[in-house]
Every structure is written in structure tokens, then in C-alpha cells.
Enzyme design. Structure first.
Site, mmCIF file in Angstrom:
data_model
loop_
_atom_site.group_PDB
_atom_site.id
_atom_site.type_symbol
_atom_site.label_atom_id
_atom_site.label_comp_id
_atom_site.label_asym_id
_atom_site.label_seq_id
_atom_site.Cartn_x
_atom_site.Cartn_y
_atom_site.Cartn_z
ATOM 1 N N GLU A 1 0.888 -1.115 -0.014
ATOM 2 C CA GLU A 1 -0.143 0.021 -0.123
ATOM 3 C C GLU A 1 0.908 1.285 0.028
ATOM 4 O O GLU A 1 0.738 1.893 0.748
ATOM 5 C CB GLU A 1 -0.755 -0.182 1.040
ATOM 6 C CG GLU A 1 -1.710 -1.391 1.277
ATOM 7 C CD GLU A 1 -2.568 -1.261 2.686
ATOM 8 O OE1 GLU A 1 -2.392 -0.653 3.593
ATOM 9 O OE2 GLU A 1 -3.441 -2.233 2.575
ATOM 10 N N CYS B 1 -10.490 0.730 7.798
ATOM 11 C CA CYS B 1 -9.855 1.868 8.180
ATOM 12 C C CYS B 1 -10.574 3.192 7.535
ATOM 13 O O CYS B 1 -10.740 4.333 8.187
ATOM 14 C CB CYS B 1 -8.382 1.772 8.023
ATOM 15 S SG CYS B 1 -8.017 1.418 6.299
#
Lengths: 644, 644
Positions: free
Chosen positions: A313, A409
Site C-alpha cells: 500500500e 480503516c
């Protein structure tokens, strides 16, 4: 650098009816309740969160083991923070009761020494800090602290913040440079931001000391040495998860390129900005501007998306910005808002507020559907659902927003961004007021002992006009600094109905220095031409292509409006652009109709000698990127088009 | 379909001085010895093969455990096969001794029941067939059988073939439809091709029965049922490794799209072609042509590369052909040659031999360096080394050829393709001779009881002229079928110095039906214009772009000739193309100089409003794709360019 720029107390800012007023209403009416249900496992058809249940287990009011990601507590924290912002403008005793009950649970889950974490509590708190690299304990702590401060500021209730002070004190006791303490830091920055915020709320600078310690130790101790005992078996290990992933490959003072996990990077850089604001250490400013330049000049998608690779990521290398395989996580865009905002508090150059604007209207905002109930984790710039559905190197890409995620998240993060949007509109110095964002709102602030009320009315980002009304008791000379957005080449300014040209442009802000009177009205008109943007040709994916923008909005085209095989479309740069007002899910929007061509090549086999291909003239329709995927699911979408 | 097309005995074909004569010389002088050294762990700086050592261990002449991949035996087999081909034209007693010694080892490693496999012998042969899905036992068996037949045909020595007959008989005893036998098949097709070849060599059609059985049972039994006991822990399991990966998701008669692991697919389809040639079952022909159409119209790179995804080394979906992340494995291109060749033996349509040509000059040939000592496994169409070096989704791409691989299937496979190139030049029917490939060579064949010698002289693929000389005792009427390559629009034909136009075009072959006499000379000139090719616009990566071809060669541009940032280059379609003869590592080649532009955009940040960009006129240089990476390492390379 001028570090004497003040943030405005959020309670002094009111968001009025308008683009963000509506988003805030949606937050109160839909997003907060939907997310609360989901955190309580009451939403059907989505991955179970368990986040509230985990606190119930930790509080010993329920049997069981905590479930979800190891940082599931942070979802609860971010939801409370979002709800706290919402409560500032939308009082809701039922919601407050829910939060109070949750705070009671958190309090009950707290260990006698102050420790709060549902996962490590279940392991036994002697296991605390045993996996600082991937355990996310202080990341969760940070989010809980931020939430507790926000809730205190919104409601005046201290109980949650007191719980978190107890926890913060434990962390301060257990970590630090002193002998006998742990010399380490959390693999995911966040505690740093929280400690700064707690220090401001409590006026106790020791929390800042601890935050600075956590930043300054990075890169100076080896991973898996000293107190960092990474569990190899928990930690994906590959060259994309080396110490640079954790932003720990070098001390912060040696950083020059944005690197590693994009969210971690943004949170850390925001923390470094906090540290610089406190200390004024010039080396930190040099680091911050180097990092910023690298980001803005080499590693940023036009939408504000960051992180070009799914695996880790993370950031990759300069100019590597594939439109269809980037990670461009919603949380990373939000993190960039945090960092950009702090930069603008240090040095009010417009590029920082321009970045906030880019994110809140594009890369971050695309992370939530117009109805507030579905979310993107990854925000691609280009979707071919047929290919995405198959390719393993696009496994991370969703072709429609989801109701929740196993690793969730982003939804609560975008909620707290929307809830706190007021924060990013204004700032002030001793003798001037900055208007960074054009959002219908009212602010009360104090300049030279005079209380001034400034009210903005605008249909921005759809419309170019901004009306600013000033109210005050006494005439006062001060500067009004209005951001000239980077995309804007021409503007007009009127004061009280008369053209005004005694401004000067200062670091991208239109500086009006005059004696103001009660009832003064400033009208700013920012010309919002439709523009075609091109990329630096070192970005190989965009050579010969353009993206459409109007004002701060990046536009995209969708299959539903333009048919499939969007790659066949070519924008006519000489064509006519027509603005078309349309309402999408009660959001009155401005779409763009434009001229172009469709170049359809059908071959017997795949390849044939080049011919003068027939190009069919077409009228195309572009919609704001953040709105994509709100009418249909799993269709093609594209931002970058060839140009004729 | 006309299935009465005959292959020519390879010993009747001689490759003469020329492009392939040189490649064959290199094979004999460099490639075979280099690979032998490498298989014996004698090459420094490359992954150790252990392949020969494993046979020594299995023969109990060395202690230890076999090392390398579970199909390491096949590397030895393919090397022997390549060496056997080489021996047909380049007698070499030392090499023959090495092979004889190796055959002795293989024989000694053979179990009393006939079983040969170094890995499963080490496990204990009762473990045989215990992992048919990933164990590759019959894949190795197939390669060993093919090698043994080739060695027998090259040298007349039967020992190796007898060993493999013993093994084949064991397989026939243990597998088949009869009760008490295992009802299964190998996860990697290859045994099917080998059994057909063995049947032809031994004139024992029972081997064909077994091959047909292995093909026909595919897709009709469930994975992990019956006798297939896949070891889950050995087998990577994801949706890209489901039964379609193994070409076992449906019975062969229901297949319509090329799918799964590209090499497995090619070997299976080649096997289906063998079965059709034997049985004439029309349904199989329908399957074969559907698969072919799907490949050629939707899943093929312009280079002949196949397999668009690394994960699973496999086909993905129609029109998904990314230039920089494909797998395009050398072995898959070679497998396509096998399939295409069999198709042309069934139905002499030129598209099949066109495909062979595409591979042998592009996608397959790029797999080996000009010096014969380094190899590509993956043959990308576009390289940006800076990005490849970092991105995880390009981890499979090498930016330079390697001396060997841990999984080294490709080097020996390209060696046997080069060694057997003669096979693909000619075929015959009762009354005609096909010239499929234009390669300097001589063939002796029999038409209507007349022995005819046909000699080709040509500098193809560099030069457009082909001279064919015929020798025979008696005047004879027969058809000479000369392939008109798909890329060729204009040609001239002379017989004995006089223009000849009584030909007709038949399925892409120039059919000359006349009475031939000894000494007749046919001169064919295939106009080799430089051409720009475009792709079907459903392939999103190539919209607005072209690739350069001349004759069968796809051209590319390299950084060494054109500077970095190749994506900035634009080909001028109206520009001048100049052929430039140059010698590269003693290969006299034809490069192309062409006009174009470099559009360099340097922005302050990454994106800026579109301007009329300065385009610098440039003269560019393109070289044949198969030659890329032979002068420098780790530089940019690109095939597809924008067009002006």
C-alpha cells in the site's frame, strides 16, 4: 517561516447550507448511524466489524475473544471522533448517550496501569509492546486519544479524555530516552499527532516531548533489535515491507523522498510538521519541503491519490503512476490533508491549501458514496471491470463501493474528515485572516482584540462566486487573505459592489489590506473554465493524454454516459464544452458535455496495417470523479483520454 | 479437412547457410555445450541446475537428494532432444558420447517396472502418481520419450527409446479406462504429444490410444477425486490455479476459449490436433478452430507472446494484453509453434504457418540472446527498468536475459526449437509440396513416386528474395504451394527467369500447378514494406499507438539508440523509413531509421493545463524485437508508439 498562524477553535466555525453543509447533514443523518450499526455488527451483508463487541469483551461484560484486525479499536475511535464533530453542529442526545456508554466500556476495559487495547488485553497485557512494528497499539492509542479530545471539545465531557490521559501517561512512563524505558516507537505513526493534540488540550507539553521522541528515534535503531520484537510470522516480509515501509529506514532529518506505506508516511510527515511548528528547527522544514516537492512533482495522482502499488500500500518510484493499478487509498488522501493543513499553518503558501482542496473534492471524497453508506478503500483512476475482475495484479481494486471492509480503516476516516471540514477553511495571524477554502460557513475570530464575524456564501465547487460578509463592532485594519486556487487564472474582486484592485498576490493568496467596517461585503469570482490538463511526460501512462478539470474538480467519464470501451474516446481540444446542471442523489451538480471522437478499430485478427481510421464524432459527458460509481455498479470509468 | 498432409523426415531436410543455418551453427558450437555445462553445474554465476546430478543420484552412483524443481528431469530431456537435432547436421562424437553416458545413467535410474523419475524415485516409487496435478511425472516422461525418439531418429541408437518404451508401457499398464487402472491424467500436458510421437516411431497405435485417453478424461473427473490426490500444501491455490489453470475445467470437446496456464494450454491443444489427425472427429476440429480464433483474435500479443498474467503464467480475458506485465513465456510461444504446425498439417491455411513464422522471428526467438548463452523466460513488449526494478506486479519481468533459471524450462526448449527448425519448412501431399517457411535449406521428398529435391536460397527475413531450385529425374506435374505471408500485399513470381502469373491463391498459399522439370528455378519476391500496425481498439493498451513491422519481424526501439523516456516518442506515419544494414554480433541485420517527434513535457508540478507542446523532430532507430537487450542491459525498450 511564519509559525504564528493560529487554528480557529472549531466551535467558532459553523458550516452553512451548501456543498459541505449537505455532506455534514448526511454525516449526521446517515453516515454516523450507519457506521454505528456496522461497528455493532448490525448491518447485514457486510463483513462483521466486532469493534464494539471487542470492547465489551475487554470490559468483561461479554465472553469471547476479540475479532477483526489487530487495529480494530481504531475504528471505534475514529467513529467517536467523527460523531464528536457532528455533535458540534447537530446536537443529538441519543448519539451522545451511545458514545457515553461506549466511553464507559472503554473505561471499564482499561487496565489498572492505564493500558487500553482489546487485542493485547486478550493476549495478556504483559504482551503489550511485544510487536511494535505491526501491532498498532500506539496507533490505536493515538486514535482513541484524538477521539477523546474531540469529544471533550464537542461536549465538555472529560471522562473519555481522562481515561486516555491515564493511558498516555503510561506510554510516557514506559517509552522515552531515559534508562529503563523502552527505546522504540510504533510501526504505524499516529500517536505523534494524538500526543500533540492532547498536549494542546491539556496544555501539558510533556506529551509533545514524547511525540518528538517517537519521531526522532525512527531510523536510528535497527528493526528487530532493542525493544522492537517483530513477530516474523505475523509480518509479511518482502522487499516492499522492509524498514522503508515503516518509514524507519533513516532518521526523519535525512528523509528526502516520500516513501513507504502511504498512510504511515502522511501521518509521520504531519507529525514532523507539528514538531517543526513547536521547535522551529530549520532542518525539519527543509525535510518537509523536500518531501512535499517530491510528492507534488513526482508521486501524486491528479486526483490527489497517493501510493502507486497495492503490495505494501505504498509509494514506488518517481513518475510511476499507473491509473488502473495504483493503491490511492482513501486514508492516504486523508492523511495528506492532515499534512497539507499543518504545512499551511507553518507557511501559508497556497499550494498546501490547494492540496487540501484537491483531496476533499477528489481523491478523498471519492472514498464515500453520495448516500454515505458505501466506501472505496482504493480509488482507481481507471476501471475496466472485465479486466479488473480477472487480473491478479488488480485484485485490490473494487469496481464498486462496499458497505464495509474486513480492514475498515477508510469509512470512519472519511467520516471524521467530513465532520472536521470546518477546520480547514480559516486560519488567522495577529493581523490577518486566511480564507483557505471556499465553503459556505461562518467563523468568529479575534483580530487585534476585535471580534470579527466572517460569513461565506457560495455554491462552490459548482459555481465561481463567493460572497464574504464581515461583521464587527469597530472599524479595523487587517488583512484578508483569499486563496487564489492554482487552477484559477482570472478572477474579479468587488468590495461593497465596487471593483477592487488594490490587492496583491502573496504566496498564492489575494491579500486585501484595508480598514474594514461592519457590513462590508467582498465578492470574489474565480473563473472556473473547463480545462484540459496534461502530465509531465516522464509519467509514461499519460503521454498524449489529457484529464478534464473544472475548478477544483477532476472529471471522469463513465460507461453509463458514454458507452463501453472508453479507451476509444478522444477529446477534441478545440471542441465546445457545455456545463450541464444535473442533480444526482439530491446533489445538484455540474457535469460537462464535450466534443470528441470515438475511434473504433475492429480487425479480423487483433492487428492490422494502419489505416486512416474512421472517427465518429461524439458528444461526451463527464461527471465529477468523486461521483463515479453512484449510478451503476461495475462499469467502465476513465479520467485520462487521448486528445485531438 | 485434408488430413493427408505429410511431414517430411527431418533427415531429409538440410538447413543451409543463412539466418537459420547460423542459428543452428550457434546451437552446435555454443548453445548445446553451454547448456550441457550448466546442466552439470559447471557454469559459474547462475542457479545450479542439478539436473544431471539428479540422474546420477537416482542411478545410485552418487549419494544425495535430488535438487531443483520437481520437473528438473525434463531439462535433461529437452537438452538431449536439442542435441539430437543438432547431431543430424553437425556430427559430434564427443557430444554423442556424452548423451550415451547420460542414457546409461537414465537406464540405470530406471526402476524394474520401467518407472523413470529422479524426484519420485527419491520419495520411493510407491509415491508415484501421488501428485498428478503438480508432480509433472508424465510431463517429464513425455519429454524423455520425445528426446529418446529424436535421438533414435538422429543416430539410429535404440537404447534410450527402448528405456522409454519400457516406461511408456508401465504408464499404459497403470492408466486407462479399464477397471483396476488409474483413471486420471497429468496436470501438465506433454505426455500426449510424446505418446503420439512414440506411436509413430514404433508404429504401435496403442500409445495413441493412451494419449487420447489422457486428453478425453480431462474435465470429466473432479480434481482431488478418484486418483488425483493433489497435495494442497504443495499446490498454490487461488482462483488463478483452479481447474481451468490445468485445462481441466471442462472436457476438451467443450472448450471454446484459450485459457489456463499458457504452456499447458498449447501442449494440450497440440495434442488435440494430433487426436484429430488420427480420428477425424469433426467436433475436435470445431474445438481447435474455435480455440485458434479466440487466440488469434483476442489473446495474442503482436510478438506472438501469449499469457497476459504472471500469476498462473496464464491467459486472462479477451483483449487484456498489457505490454509491460504480460507473461509471454518463451515456452508458451514454442508451444504455440507446436500447435500451429499441427494445424497446418490438418488444414494448410497460411495463418498457421504465419503463426509459426511470427514466433520463430519474434516471441520465441527473443527468448535467447544472439550469443546463445542468456535467456528470457518472460518476453515483455515494453521495459522501463526503473519501474520494473521496483514494482511488485512486475516482479516476474527481467530487464536482461539470464544465464539460467531456478525453473529453467525455457533455455532447453528454445534450443530444441532451433534444432528442429527444419521440421517447419515443408510438408507434402500426394501431389503437392508446401513451402511454409522461407529458410535456406534443401529437402528431398517424394511426389508421385518421383524423388524431388528442392533447394531454397534466401536472406529472409532480411531480404525479400527467395530462390527455389528444383531437381528431379523426370518431368512431373505437381503443385508447388508457396506461403504468401499475411504481412505481404505484393509479390512477384518468376519461373526460369520469366514472370509467371498462372498461380492461384489457395488458403493463403500461392499455388503453382504445372509440369516441373529438372533445373527449374522459381524466384519469389515478397515485398517487405515497412508497415505500421494498429490493434483492435478493444485492446485498451494500444489505442492510438502503432507497432513497426517489416516482413515477419516486429521492431522495437531501445534506449541505447533513442535515448531514455521512450514513451515521449511519436512515429511520423508520413515520414521516411530507411533500411539500414548493420551487423550485430556477426548477424547482419536490417534496422529501420524513421522520422518522428519527441514530445517532452516538463511541468513545475506533475500536471499543468494543456499547451501546444513543442515537439522536437527526431530520427529514430528501430531494431528487430528479437535482438533487444543484446547490446546493453537494463535499458528501456518499447514496441508500441504513438502516431502523428
Amino acid at each position: 517561516m511564519n509559525c504564528n498562524i493560529n487554528e480557529i477553535n472549531p466551535k467558532k466555525i459553523k458550516i452553512l447550507e451548501g456543498f459541505w453543509g449537505n455532506r455534514n447533514q448526511l454525516l449526521a443523518d446517515v453516515v454516523i448511524p450507519y457506521q454505528w450499526d456496522t461497528l455493532n455488527n448490525r448491518t447485514e451483508g457486510v463483513p462483521l466489524s466486532h469493534a464494539v463487541e471487542n470492547f465489551r469483551i475487554a470490559a468483561k461484560e461479554l465472553d469471547g475473544e476479540p475479532e477483526g484486525t489487530i487495529f480494530q479499536d481504531s475504528d471505534v475511535a475514529k467513529w467517536i471522533e467523527a460523531a464528536a464533530y457532528s455533535l458540534m453542529y447537530h446536537p443529538n442526545s441519543e448519539l451522545e448517550n451511545s458514545i457515553d456508554e461506549l466511553v464507559r466500556l472503554i473505561g471499564k476495559s482499561q487496565q489498572p496501569n492505564g493500558y487500553v487495547n482489546t487485542f493485547f488485553a486478550a493476549k495478556g497485557i504483559e504482551q503489550r509492546w511485544s510487536d511494535l512494528e505491526m501491532g498498532h497499539e500506539m496507533y490505536c492509542a493515538g486514535h482513541l486519544i484524538e477521539a477523546s479530545v474531540a469529544y471533550y471539545q464537542a461536549t465538555g465531557k472529560r471522562k473519555f479524555m481522562d481515561i486516555m490521559i491515564h493511558y498516555a501517561n503510561l506510554i510516557a512512563e514506559e517509552f522515552g530516552p531515559e534508562e529503563g524505558k523502552l527505546h522504540s516507537y510504533d510501526g504505524h505513526p499516529e500517536i505523534e499527532l494524538a500526543l500533540y493534540r492532547l498536549a494542546e488540550a491539556t496544555e501539558d507539553t510533556r506529551y509533545m516531548d514524547l511525540a518528538d521522541y517517537f519521531m526522532n528515534i525512527r531510523g536510528s535503531i535497527k528493526r528487530n533489535q532493542g525493544e522492537i520484537t517483530a513477530k516474523e510470522e505475523m509480518t509479511p516480509r518482502s522487499r516492499w515491507f522492509e524498514s522503508d515501509y515503516f518509514l524507519a529506514d533513516k532518521p526523519i532529518r535525512e528523509m528526502t523522498e516520500v516513501t513507504g506505506h502511504a498512510v504511515r508516511a502522511m501521518y509521520l510527515y504531519a507529525g514532523i510538521a507539528d514538531q517543526y511548528r513547536r521547535t522551529g528547527e530549520q532542518r525539519l522544514w527543509k525535510v518537509l519541503t523536500s518531501l512535499w516537492d517530491n510528492l507534488e512533482q513526482k508521486r501524486l495522482y491528479i486526483t490527489g491519490g497517493i501510493g502507486s502499488q497495492s503490495h505494501g500500500e505504498r509509494f514506488t518510484v518517481d513518475y510511476d503512476l499507473p491509473p488502473d493499478r495504483g493503491y490511492t487509498e482513501t486514508c492516504a488522501s486523508i492523511g495528506l490533508v492532515f499534512w497539507a493543513w499543518r504545512m499551511s499553518l507553518i507557511d501559508p503558501e497556497s499550494r498546501y491549501a490547494d492540496m487540501v482542496e484537491k483531496e476533499i473534492y477528489n481523491g478523498a471524497l471519492s472514498g464515500i458514496s453520495l448516500d454515505g453508506k458505501t466506501y472505496f478503500y482504493v480509488n482507481p483512476l481507471e476501471i475496466n471491470p472485465r479486466i479488473v475482475a480477472f487480473r491478479q495484479d488488480m485484485e485490490h481494486v473494487l469496481t464498486h463501493r462496499a458497505g464495509w471492509f474486513d480492514c475498515a480503516c477508510c469509512p470512519t476516516n472519511i467520516a471524521r474528515l467530513i465532520g472536521s471540514i470546518g477546520k480547514y477553511i480559516y486560519s488567522s495571524t495577529d493581523n490577518s485572516v486566511f480564507v483557505h477554502q471556499y465553503i459556505s460557513s461562518e467563523v468568529e475570530l479575534c483580530i487585534k482584540d476585535e471580534t470579527i464575524t466572517l460569513q461565506q456564501e457560495t455554491h462552490y465547487p459548482w459555481n465561481e462566486e463567493i460572497k464574504i460578509s464581515l461583521r464587527m463592532k469597530h472599524r479595523k485594519r487587517f488583512g484578508l487573505m483569499l486563496r487564489k486556487p492554482v487552477w484559477c487564472d482570472a478572477w474579479t474582486l468587488e468590495i461593497n459592489g465596487i471593483a477592487y484592485d488594490s490587492w496583491c498576490l502573496e504566496k498564492g493568496y489575494i491579500h486585501i489590506d484595508r480598514i474594514w467596517s461592519d457590513g462590508d461585503i467582498v465578492r470574489l469570482k474565480l473563473e472556473m473554465a473547463v480545462k484540459l490538463f496534461q502530465a509531465d511526460s516522464r509519467v509514461q501512462d499519460y503521454c498524449g493524454k489529457v484529464a478534464l478539470m473544472r475548478g477544483p474538480l477532476v472529471y471522469c467519464m463513465e460507461e453509463i454516459d458514454n458507452g463501453p470501451q472508453l479507451q476509444e474516446l478522444i477529446i477534441d481540444s478545440q471542441g465546445n464544452f457545455e456545463l450541464k446542471e444535473e442533480t444526482l442523489q439530491s446533489m445538484s451538480s455540474v457535469n460537462i458535455l464535450l466534443d470528441g471522437y470515438r475511434e473504433t478499430i475492429r480487425t479480423d485478427n487483433l492487428y492490422q496495417p494502419m489505416e486512416r481510421n474512421e472517427k465518429t464524432k461524439v458528444r461526451m459527458k463527464a461527471i465529477p470523479y468523486f461521483q463515479w460509481g453512484n449510478r451503476v455498479k461495475d462499469q467502465e470509468m476513465r479520467i485520462w483520454f487521448r486528445i485531438a
